[in-house]
Design a protein around this motif. Structure first.
Motif, PDB file in Angstrom:
ATOM      1  N   ILE A 132       0.950  -1.112  -0.334  1.00 15.79           N
ATOM      2  CA  ILE A 132      -0.135  -0.107  -0.295  1.00 15.79           C
ATOM      3  C   ILE A 132       1.278   1.550   0.206  1.00 15.79           C
ATOM      4  CG2 ILE A 132      -1.882   1.319   1.063  1.00 15.79           C
ATOM      5  CD1 ILE A 132      -2.271  -1.390   2.774  1.00 15.79           C
ATOM      6  N   LYS A 146       2.203   1.890  -3.264  1.00 21.79           N
ATOM      7  CA  LYS A 146       1.355   2.095  -4.692  1.00 21.79           C
ATOM      8  C   LYS A 146       0.913   4.233  -3.604  1.00 21.79           C
ATOM      9  CE  LYS A 146      -1.207  -0.519  -6.718  1.00 21.79           C
ATOM     10  NZ  LYS A 146      -2.200  -0.362  -7.660  1.00 21.79           N
ATOM     11  N   TYR A 173      -5.961   9.943  -3.664  1.00 22.35           N
ATOM     12  CA  TYR A 173      -5.505   8.634  -4.446  1.00 22.35           C
ATOM     13  C   TYR A 173      -5.109   7.631  -2.228  1.00 22.35           C
ATOM     14  CZ  TYR A 173      -2.320   4.483  -6.001  1.00 22.35           C
ATOM     15  OH  TYR A 173      -2.562   3.758  -6.646  1.00 22.35           O
ATOM     16  N   LYS A 176      -8.685   6.236  -3.080  1.00 21.76           N
ATOM     17  CA  LYS A 176      -8.636   4.924  -3.925  1.00 21.76           C
ATOM     18  C   LYS A 176      -7.967   4.171  -3.230  1.00 21.76           C
ATOM     19  CE  LYS A 176      -9.900   8.731  -7.740  1.00 21.76           C
ATOM     20  NZ  LYS A 176      -8.704   8.695  -9.309  1.00 21.76           N
ATOM     21  N   ILE A 177      -7.374   4.089  -2.850  1.00 24.11           N
ATOM     22  CA  ILE A 177      -6.626   3.086  -1.972  1.00 24.11           C
ATOM     23  C   ILE A 177      -7.235   2.550  -0.849  1.00 24.11           C
ATOM     24  CG2 ILE A 177      -4.749   2.083  -0.737  1.00 24.11           C
ATOM     25  CD1 ILE A 177      -2.368   4.362  -1.694  1.00 24.11           C
ATOM     26  N   GLU A 220     -10.577   1.663  -1.496  1.00 16.17           N
ATOM     27  CA  GLU A 220     -11.688   0.890  -1.999  1.00 16.17           C
ATOM     28  C   GLU A 220     -10.484  -0.140  -3.041  1.00 16.17           C
ATOM     29  OE1 GLU A 220     -14.915   2.187  -3.802  1.00 16.17           O
ATOM     30  OE2 GLU A 220     -14.410   2.809  -1.279  1.00 16.17           O
ATOM     31  N   GLU A 221      -9.355   0.108  -2.872  1.00 13.76           N
ATOM     32  CA  GLU A 221      -8.877  -1.120  -4.129  1.00 13.76           C
ATOM     33  C   GLU A 221      -8.440  -2.411  -3.046  1.00 13.76           C
ATOM     34  OE1 GLU A 221      -4.658  -1.998  -6.493  1.00 13.76           O
ATOM     35  OE2 GLU A 221      -5.320   0.661  -6.309  1.00 13.76           O
ATOM     36  N   PHE A 222      -8.071  -2.092  -1.724  1.00 14.09           N
ATOM     37  CA  PHE A 222      -7.561  -3.149  -1.261  1.00 14.09           C
ATOM     38  C   PHE A 222      -8.806  -3.305  -0.117  1.00 14.09           C
ATOM     39  CE2 PHE A 222      -3.677  -0.926  -2.450  1.00 14.09           C
ATOM     40  CZ  PHE A 222      -3.260  -2.475  -2.194  1.00 14.09           C
ATOM     41  N   LYS A 223     -10.264  -2.946   0.051  1.00 16.22           N
ATOM     42  CA  LYS A 223     -11.123  -3.150   1.044  1.00 16.22           C
ATOM     43  C   LYS A 223     -11.739  -4.465   1.152  1.00 16.22           C
ATOM     44  CE  LYS A 223     -15.394  -1.513  -1.730  1.00 16.22           C
ATOM     45  NZ  LYS A 223     -15.755   0.208  -1.602  1.00 16.22           N
ATOM     46  N   TYR A 224     -11.308  -5.651  -0.001  1.00 18.09           N
ATOM     47  CA  TYR A 224     -11.263  -6.912   0.217  1.00 18.09           C
ATOM     48  C   TYR A 224     -10.472  -7.455   0.937  1.00 18.09           C
ATOM     49  CZ  TYR A 224     -15.937  -4.370  -2.851  1.00 18.09           C
ATOM     50  OH  TYR A 224     -16.963  -3.829  -2.984  1.00 18.09           O
ATOM     51  N   LYS A 225      -9.520  -7.269   1.007  1.00 18.89           N
ATOM     52  CA  LYS A 225      -8.460  -8.149   0.888  1.00 18.89           C
ATOM     53  C   LYS A 225      -8.139  -7.808   2.432  1.00 18.89           C
ATOM     54  CE  LYS A 225      -3.553  -8.961  -0.700  1.00 18.89           C
ATOM     55  NZ  LYS A 225      -2.306  -8.995  -1.941  1.00 18.89           N
TER      56      LYS A 225
END
Length: 70
Positions: A5, A8, A21, A24-25, A27-32
């Motif tokens: 993270i 990025k 961003y 956005k980070i 959003e990108e990693f919220k499932y992980k």
């Protein structure tokens, strides 16, 4: 998690890009990873993140700048 993270995040050059961003980070990693952990890592409140989500994301940049200044 942290290195991935942070890498990025550091790719972004301008402050406003970094501020936007952050969310956005998440959003990108919220499932992980948990949103709570991501917010702690990126030094924002969960409330700020959820406000950004509920306000259509783009309308929340001013609040983000205030949170980052703290």
């Amino acid at each position: 998690m942290e290195n991935e993270i942070i890498k990025k995040f550091n790719e972004m050059r301008e402050k406003k890009e970094k501020i936007n961003y952050i969310y956005k980070i998440i959003e990108e990693f919220k499932y992980k990873y948990s949103i709570s952990d991501l917010c702690k890592l990126l030094k924002i409140t969960r409330l700020s993140y959820y406000r950004w989500v509920s306000n259509g994301k783009k309308n929340y940049l001013i609040k983000i700048e205030i949170d980052m200044a703290k």
